[in-house]
Enzyme design. Structure first.
Site, short mmCIF file in Angstrom:
data_model
loop_
_atom_site.label_atom_id
_atom_site.label_comp_id
_atom_site.label_asym_id
_atom_site.label_seq_id
_atom_site.Cartn_x
_atom_site.Cartn_y
_atom_site.Cartn_z
N GLY A 293 116.40 -61.38 -37.22
CA GLY A 293 116.57 -60.47 -38.34
C GLY A 293 115.51 -59.38 -38.36
N THR A 294 115.68 -58.45 -39.28
CA THR A 294 114.79 -57.29 -39.35
C THR A 294 113.33 -57.68 -39.54
OG1 THR A 294 116.54 -55.87 -40.23
CG2 THR A 294 114.28 -55.20 -40.69
N ILE A 295 113.08 -58.76 -40.27
CA ILE A 295 111.71 -59.12 -40.63
C ILE A 295 110.79 -59.24 -39.42
CG2 ILE A 295 112.13 -61.64 -40.63
CD1 ILE A 295 110.32 -61.74 -43.16
N GLY A 296 111.32 -59.71 -38.30
CA GLY A 296 110.49 -59.89 -37.11
C GLY A 296 110.85 -58.97 -35.96
N MET A 297 111.68 -57.97 -36.24
CA MET A 297 112.13 -57.08 -35.15
C MET A 297 111.02 -56.17 -34.66
SD MET A 297 116.02 -55.90 -36.06
CE MET A 297 117.39 -57.05 -35.96
#
Length: 334
Positions: free
Chosen positions: A19-23
């Site tokens: 997901g975006t949080i760790g991208m």
């Protein structure tokens, strides 16, 4: 929801799905990236005033953009949660997940984890950790703090200081810090007095085939049959208003009747943001019920989709599935 009512989390398993949080940036744009545990540990170490429970970390495989989420991945998530609680002794689980399908996954897990006494909390972010004005760390830290204060057993969705019931909300914005909202749905069902053993969180699940079809002006039996004949076992039919559809189209109604006779479970939900389904208010709704369509009451699309997956994947017979669809299992109809 506070520590005087529910016990504080003592040990949290953090499940990182991507997901975006760790991208991080790639040649093709932002993409899921490994190594988030070290970044999370570094951030929390830099915030000594942030009091959070002890935690462990597990990176799911593969890491995905949540646009690639699937019911098969939900099976992996359910098994990871059960392992964290029943094998590793965690009393809480924090799932880091992309926002695009977060509401679907959180709703699905609400039904996949019936009977679980641990707390499961979903969160994510609209911008990657480390990006300017990112909401990543505030959501992750806030979710851990919420677990540390004590949450009720079951599944929760945390975003920007707000706890939401995942069977009652949806992603309504593609920007900003408040992408999720509780939908003001109406139309409930009686609480299921006893849940079948097959729906317990420790029971194995089969993968079910469920589809969603929104009604639109001019939809006919050809489009409906195209979906019904694709091998699905369940269909969420997004109807107009309080549960109406093209009731003056005999071929459309006949297609629904064939679906019922072929044990395909069809559940009506409303396309409206507020309100719910009452199939007997209008003739255009009662004819759908006469063709075997079940009322989804005030269920959201995400809740109805996840509920059908759990019921059909639990190995229940069709009559039992049809009965439980219209009963409240975990707040989706309350």
């Amino acid at each position: 929801m506070n520590s005087s009512t529910y016990p504080a989390a003592q040990l949290v398993m953090v499940l990182y799905t991507g997901g975006t949080i760790g991208m991080q940036a790639s040649i093709n744009g932002l993409a899921p990236a490994s190594g988030f545990e070290a970044r999370m540990r570094e951030y929390l170490h830099s915030q000594p005033e942030l009091v959070v429970p002890q935690w462990r970390f597990r990176e799911m495989s593969p890491l995905i953009d949540s646009a690639n989420m699937s019911p098969a991945y939900w099976q992996q998530l359910r098994e990871a949660v059960v392992d964290a609680v029943d094998v590793q002794g965690c009393d809480s689980v924090l799932i880091l997940h992309g926002t695009d399908t977060l509401a679907y996954s959180a709703a699905a897990m609400s039904f996949q984890l019936l009977g679980l006494q641990a707390r499961v909390c979903f969160t994510g972010s609209m911008l990657p950790a480390g990006a300017a004005d990112s909401d990543a760390w505030e959501n992750l830290g806030g979710a851990l703090v919420a677990l540390g204060h004590g949450l009720a057993p079951g599944v929760h969705l945390y975003f920007h200081g707000e706890l939401l019931d995942p069977t009652r909300c949806a992603k309504v914005r593609s920007f900003g810090r408040h992408p999720f909202k509780r939908l003001e749905r109406q139309g409930g069902g009686a609480k299921a007095a006893v849940l079948p053993m097959q729906l317990g969180y420790q029971q194995q699940r089969h993968l079910a085939k469920v589809a969603v079809l929104p009604l639109f002006p001019g939809i006919g039996a050809e489009q409906l049959d195209g979906v019904l004949n694709s091998g699905i076992q369940g269909l969420v039919l997004e109807c107009y208003g309080s549960g109406t559809g093209p009731s003056d189209n005999p071929e459309f109604l006949a297609a629904l009747s064939r679906a019922r006779d072929n044990d395909v479970v069809v559940v009506a939900v409303t396309q409206c943001h507020e309100g719910g389904v009452e199939l007997d208010v209008y003739e255009a709704g009662s004819r759908l019920r006469g063709a075997g369509v079940l009322s989804g009451g005030g269920m959201t699309r995400e809740a109805a989709f996840g509920k059908l997956h759990a019921l059909l994947g639990g190995g229940l017979d069709t009559a039992e599935v049809r009965r439980l669809v219209e009963l409240d299992l975990c707040g989706e109809l309350s």
